[in-house]
Design a protein around this motif. Sequence first.
Motif, short mmCIF file in Angstrom:
data_model
loop_
_atom_site.label_atom_id
_atom_site.label_comp_id
_atom_site.label_asym_id
_atom_site.label_seq_id
_atom_site.Cartn_x
_atom_site.Cartn_y
_atom_site.Cartn_z
N MET A 222 37.50 51.79 47.13
CA MET A 222 37.41 50.53 46.41
C MET A 222 37.31 49.37 47.39
O MET A 222 37.82 49.45 48.51
N THR A 223 36.67 48.32 46.95
CA THR A 223 36.70 47.07 47.69
C THR A 223 37.22 45.99 46.75
O THR A 223 37.27 46.18 45.54
N SER A 224 37.63 44.88 47.31
CA SER A 224 38.18 43.80 46.49
C SER A 224 37.05 43.01 45.85
O SER A 224 35.87 43.28 46.08
N PHE B 159 44.44 42.20 47.33
CA PHE B 159 44.35 43.31 46.40
C PHE B 159 44.44 42.73 44.99
O PHE B 159 45.46 42.14 44.63
N ASP B 160 43.40 42.89 44.20
CA ASP B 160 43.47 42.40 42.83
C ASP B 160 44.18 43.42 41.95
O ASP B 160 44.61 44.49 42.41
N GLU B 161 44.27 43.10 40.67
CA GLU B 161 45.03 43.97 39.75
C GLU B 161 44.43 45.37 39.70
O GLU B 161 45.17 46.37 39.61
N ARG C 71 46.64 48.72 40.58
CA ARG C 71 46.81 49.83 39.63
C ARG C 71 46.44 51.16 40.28
O ARG C 71 47.10 52.18 40.08
N ALA C 72 45.37 51.15 41.08
CA ALA C 72 44.96 52.38 41.77
C ALA C 72 45.99 52.80 42.81
O ALA C 72 46.25 54.00 42.99
N ILE C 73 46.58 51.81 43.50
CA ILE C 73 47.60 52.13 44.51
C ILE C 73 48.80 52.81 43.86
O ILE C 73 49.39 53.74 44.42
N GLU C 74 49.16 52.38 42.64
CA GLU C 74 50.29 53.00 41.93
C GLU C 74 50.04 54.48 41.65
O GLU C 74 50.99 55.26 41.57
#
Length: 312
Positions: free
Chosen positions: A31-33, A40-42, A46-49
Motif C-alpha cells: 500500500m501507499t498513502s 498513514f491514513d485510516e 486498518r491494514a496494520i491492525e
Amino acid sequence: MNLIVHHWDTDGITSTALLVKALNLDDFTNMTSEIGEFLFDERIWRAIERAERLYVLDFNVPSEVERVKVPTLFIDHHSQPRIKNPLVEQVNPSLEGSYYPSCSLVVSERFNLFNAWTALGAIGDIGERAFEFGWVKRLLEREGLSREEALRLVELVDSNYIAMDRESVEEAVKVLLNNPLKELLDHEPWVKKAEAIRESIEKAISRVEERSGFAFVRFESPYNIISKVARRLVWEMNYRGAVVINRNFHGKAQLYFRISPETAEKIDMKALIERVKKTGANAGGKREVLGCVCERGKVDEVLKLIEEQLGW
C-alpha cells in the motif's frame, strides 16, 4: 499477512519489489498513502491492525511508526530521527552519516539481492547522476537495458503517482514482479499517462524566473509534477537550486525545494525542514530536498523561510 507500506515513486516501488523477491513473499499486501501525504491514513492503519508483520520502505514517516504495535522493518535513506518504538527495526545509513542515493540500494545491501530494480530506484531519485555509479551501469547491462531505456522506465513508473493514481501505484509492484522490464517500455496505461504529464512539465518550466542562480516557478496543476520540474531545473538546466510551487493541487498547495550537490554543502536542509514543520505544514526531505504539502493560505509562510535561507 505481510503488509508493505512504501513511497509512491520509482524508488519506493522498486524497493518493494526487491523486498518481495528477496524474502519470497507469497502472502503480502502493498500500500501507499494518499499521494503527497507523508502519513498513514485510516486505510493503512486498518491494514496494520490486521498485519502480522509490517515493512515500511522509502517512506519518511518515523513519527507514524512510533505508534505501530506489530513487528516492523523500516528501511529508508532520508534524513530522520532514530525511532524509539522497540517493535521497529530501523535500517537507514543516513543515521550514521552515510549518503545513499536510493532506498533500493539499502534494500539490496540488506538482503544481498541486486538487479536492475536496484539501479532504477537510484535513477528515479537522483536522475542521470546515478550513471556515475559503476554498479548502476553494471546492473542495467546485466539485463540488457540502455541508459535511455532506464530513464524511460523511470518516467513510466512515476507516471502513476504523478497522475495521482494511487491504485495504479500499488499495482505497479506486481507489474514489475510479473513482467520483463523491456516489455514494460510499451505498457500502454503507463505510456498514455507519461505523454500527458510531459506536456504539463514543459508548460511549467516555460514560466521559470531566475533569482541569484536559483530557479523559481509557480503554477497550478492537478498533476504531481513539482519534483519532476525541480529535477529538470537543477539536473539538466544547471540551476543552483529550484523552488517550485503548485498553488492549487487538488485544493492544497505543494512546495518543493531542491538544491545541487554543491549548494547542499552550504545549506542545512535538515534544520530547514524542521522550521517548515513548525508552521504546521506536512514536510519532509533529505540532504538536497525539501518537500511539503500545506493549506493554500500557508504556502507563502513556508516560502518566506526558504527565501530567508537563500537571502532573497
